[in-house]
Scaffold this active site. Sequence first.
Site, PDB file in Angstrom:
ATOM      1  N   HIS A 237     -85.708  18.407  -2.287  1.00 59.66           N
ATOM      2  CA  HIS A 237     -86.183  19.531  -1.467  1.00 59.66           C
ATOM      3  C   HIS A 237     -85.017  20.480  -1.231  1.00 59.66           C
ATOM      4  O   HIS A 237     -83.993  20.081  -0.689  1.00 59.66           O
ATOM      5  CB  HIS A 237     -86.743  19.022  -0.134  1.00 59.66           C
TER       6      HIS A 237
ATOM      7  N   TYR B 110     -91.556  22.452   9.980  1.00 59.24           N
ATOM      8  CA  TYR B 110     -91.258  22.106  11.370  1.00 59.24           C
ATOM      9  C   TYR B 110     -91.835  23.230  12.216  1.00 59.24           C
ATOM     10  O   TYR B 110     -91.347  24.361  12.149  1.00 59.24           O
ATOM     11  CB  TYR B 110     -89.746  22.019  11.601  1.00 59.24           C
TER      12      TYR B 110
ATOM     13  N   PRO C 215     -86.053  11.555  15.802  1.00 56.56           N
ATOM     14  CA  PRO C 215     -86.193  11.763  14.351  1.00 56.56           C
ATOM     15  C   PRO C 215     -86.258  13.211  13.879  1.00 56.56           C
ATOM     16  O   PRO C 215     -86.355  13.458  12.689  1.00 56.56           O
ATOM     17  CB  PRO C 215     -87.515  11.044  14.035  1.00 56.56           C
TER      18      PRO C 215
ATOM     19  N   LYS D 121     -81.886  12.147  10.847  1.00 54.67           N
ATOM     20  CA  LYS D 121     -80.506  11.679  10.676  1.00 54.67           C
ATOM     21  C   LYS D 121     -80.357  10.148  10.703  1.00 54.67           C
ATOM     22  O   LYS D 121     -79.312   9.619  10.314  1.00 54.67           O
ATOM     23  CB  LYS D 121     -79.614  12.272  11.784  1.00 54.67           C
TER      24      LYS D 121
ATOM     25  N   TYR E 272     -78.364  19.646   8.175  1.00 52.81           N
ATOM     26  CA  TYR E 272     -79.550  18.926   7.691  1.00 52.81           C
ATOM     27  C   TYR E 272     -79.260  18.232   6.358  1.00 52.81           C
ATOM     28  O   TYR E 272     -79.652  17.082   6.151  1.00 52.81           O
ATOM     29  CB  TYR E 272     -80.708  19.918   7.538  1.00 52.81           C
TER      30      TYR E 272
HETATM   31  C1  PHB Z   1     -90.744  11.792   7.498  1.00 51.24           C
HETATM   32  O1  PHB Z   1     -91.208  12.217   6.439  1.00 51.24           O
HETATM   33  O2  PHB Z   1     -91.065  10.677   7.947  1.00 51.24           O
HETATM   34  C2  PHB Z   1     -89.804  12.636   8.286  1.00 51.24           C
HETATM   35  C3  PHB Z   1     -89.301  13.802   7.724  1.00 51.24           C
HETATM   36  C4  PHB Z   1     -88.448  14.603   8.443  1.00 51.24           C
HETATM   37  C5  PHB Z   1     -88.080  14.244   9.736  1.00 51.24           C
HETATM   38  C6  PHB Z   1     -88.564  13.077  10.301  1.00 51.24           C
HETATM   39  C7  PHB Z   1     -89.429  12.266   9.579  1.00 51.24           C
HETATM   40  O3  PHB Z   1     -87.277  15.070  10.443  1.00 51.24           O
END
Ligand code: PHB
Length: 413
Positions: free
Chosen positions: A75, A203, A292, A296, A384
């Site tokens: 990604h 997000y 989450p 990280k 990130y």
């Molecule tokens: C996930 O795909 O489980 C996931 C992706 C990004 C995050 C947290 C969880 O920031």
Amino acid sequence: MTSTVRTQVAIVGAGPAGLILSHLLAQSGIESVILDRRSREEIESTIRAGILEQDTVDLLASIPGSRAHTVGSRHDGIELRFDGVGHRIDFAGLVSRSVWLYPQHEALKDLLAARLAAGQDIRFRATAHAVEDIDSERPRIVARDDAGAELDVEADFVVGADGSRSVVRSALSGSHAGYFREYPFGWFGILTEAPPSADELIYSNSPDGFALISQRSETVQRMYFQCDPHMDADSMNDQQIWETLDRRVPGVELKKGPIFQKGVVPFRSFVARDLQRGRIAIVGDAAHTVPPTGAKGMNLAVADVVVLARALEALLGRSDSGPIDSFADEARKRIWKAQHFSWWMTSMLHQIPDASEYDRLRQLGELRSVVDSEHGRAYLAEAYTGWPMDLGAAIGSAAPASSAADLLTRRAS
Ligand code: PHB
């Protein structure tokens, strides 16, 4: 009857941290034994996040049999959405780095297969109860094996990679000694059988609360939305879940399908006060927890282990105690950077209960100051995709030169 096993490094926990540590140690000719209270099947089916930083994926991909680059997908950016509009954070363009979406349980299947094929001693369903002789040169784990018999593992060094309820952390400094932060919300997470709704992760900050649209494969998607951390996942049916997600990601048509897994994850931040004492250290979730939002958790565990492997190689291979004496300070620098990033992403994207209109408008101002500025976007992209881990030193010292070159070529491609 107590059976006693002797090894150089005793590792509690066969999660990513424990398994990668055993791999790095083996590359330096250091032997280890891993204990985990779970069965292999339980470890392989634990559902966790799926974003790997650039250096995490490079390290995993250097381990024989890894499917990170074949099953996982690269990604090059994410979308931040607010006020109904999406803003792309172009990782590749901003910092020439990327992340990989590769679910943790798939990485664990690869790691377990690789370590077992290499002859690693892993004791499944073996529960560590205590660490004894902690200030001596030969600390000892007191455990029970899969048949309930007492098992002692005597080692030159003990590592706790045993998660947030770490037994090794209790021995080191008392289970709660550290720095905490609780959040008044958590995530409701689902797995659904549907095609992806977007090419990259979204997000989304909405007046109704946060949502994250993530993926697993062409046919399975992972999505989350902000919720009360105490709510019961079964209290919402599929229709209510989809209505909530639709409200929280306005302007995006979500592809829907049957929901086959759901659960609530509470949010916490934690850093243990002590990470090392004498011949004991803790890594990964045993040492710290992050919410989450910045993905990280596993990446930070891998970073700890890269630093610790180098320190153990010096201590056990060359009787040089310098690197282990500075392990905690070294690991803490990155831990607190990741704590900040995870807290920042969380507080910028979620609706804080009881926030005033001022707070809400300020938060939108914060999001705008990130997406409108190349420097703001670059900070997010750098954090990130992950600060560099100095992998050359961790892998290169024991690996043939060609594999280090291979890593560089792969990174450049
Ligand atoms: C996930 O795909 O489980 C996931 C992706 C990004 C995050 C947290 C969880 O920031």
